[in-house]
Design an enzyme around this catalytic site. Structure first.
Site, PDB file in Angstrom:
ATOM      1  CB  CYS A   1      -2.557   3.522  -6.563  1.00 51.91           C
ATOM      2  SG  CYS A   1      -3.841   2.751  -5.552  1.00 51.91           S
TER       3      CYS A   1
ATOM      4  CB  CYS B   1      -0.898  -0.011   1.236  1.00 51.41           C
ATOM      5  SG  CYS B   1      -1.934   1.456   1.435  1.00 51.41           S
TER       6      CYS B   1
END
Length: 256
Positions: A172, A65
């Protein structure tokens, strides 16, 4: 660990490199998305998600993440290392810039233009043309397997992307699940194939190196898969199985 399904690419990369690895997938459906939260709140939730995974005594923890890596790695390392090695995720700006560019970085609106991302550009892409492209709604649409939402968000980001780019950084981890659709939206006829840089393969390889293991793609697929949803044991949700990475994990791993 991740706030959502962005952990699937890294988990699938580990599974391909070591079919015999037991996997624990820990994410936070109760608290996602993390992007709009304060850094303190993100760190609190990241520590909780990591703690749920750590209770299963893993050899290494991949923080799959970008948001948690930006805000929470120091706190996570202070809490869990050296007993549990922590592998963070950094956008692949350095290898992308090494190709000479021009480069586009697709990232969440919170990351786009942030001091963190600007610092990576300054440190690793000096002299290379870099376009920062915000992708509002894309990560959330990917997580919920919202195909129309994904297409709309990709189209909006593509309209903001310079036409001369040769390389795209997927800033991302969720975006890696729809990399083919991103490529299709950006590829110009008659030009060389776009180069897309994700992070799943690199963090998977680093995780194995950190614990002194080597890749062995031919190892017997004898393993288990544990899914933790805000700390509660569960199974891969239907949304995960819309992606090849989720189906790979389901096919070769008996969920428990």
């Amino acid at each position: 660990m991740d706030s959502g399904l962005g952990l699937l690419p890294a988990a699938a990369a580990i599974r391909r490199l070591r079919p015999d690895a037991d996997l624990v997938l820990s994410w936070d459906p109760d608290g996602m998305p993390w992007g709009p939260r304060t850094p303190e709140d993100i760190t609190e939730r990241a520590l909780a998600v990591a703690g749920a995974a750590a209770a299963h005594d893993p050899d290494v923890l991949i923080v799959a993440c970008n948001t948690a890596s930006v805000h929470s790695l120091p706190a996570m390392r202070a809490r869990f290392e050296p007993d549990l090695p922590i592998i963070g995720t950094v956008p692949a700006i350095k290898p992308a810039a090494a190709g000479g560019g021009p480069v586009a970085i697709w990232a969440t609106p919170a990351t786009t233009g942030s001091p963190y991302q600007r610092g990576l550009i300054r440190d690793f892409a000096d002299g290379v043309s870099v376009a920062e492209v915000p992708c509002p709604g894309l990560a959330d649409a990917v997580h919920h397997a919202d195909a129309p939402g994904v297409e709309a968000a990709i189209a909006a980001a593509a309209s903001l992307t310079p036409e001369d780019i040769t390389t795209v950084v997927l800033g991302c981890t969720n975006y890696e699940l729809v990399a083919d659709r991103i490529r299709e939206a950006l590829q110009k006829p008659g030009l060389p194939p776009l180069i897309l840089h994700g992070t799943a393969g690199a963090v998977a390889a680093q995780a194995l190196r950190r614990i002194g293991e080597s890749a062995d793609p031919g190892a017997p697929a004898s393993n288990s898969l544990t899914v933790l949803l805000s700390g509660r044991e569960g199974v891969l949700p239907a949304e995960a199985l819309t992606y090849a990475e989720g189906r790979l994990l389901q096919e070769v791993s008996p969920a428990r």
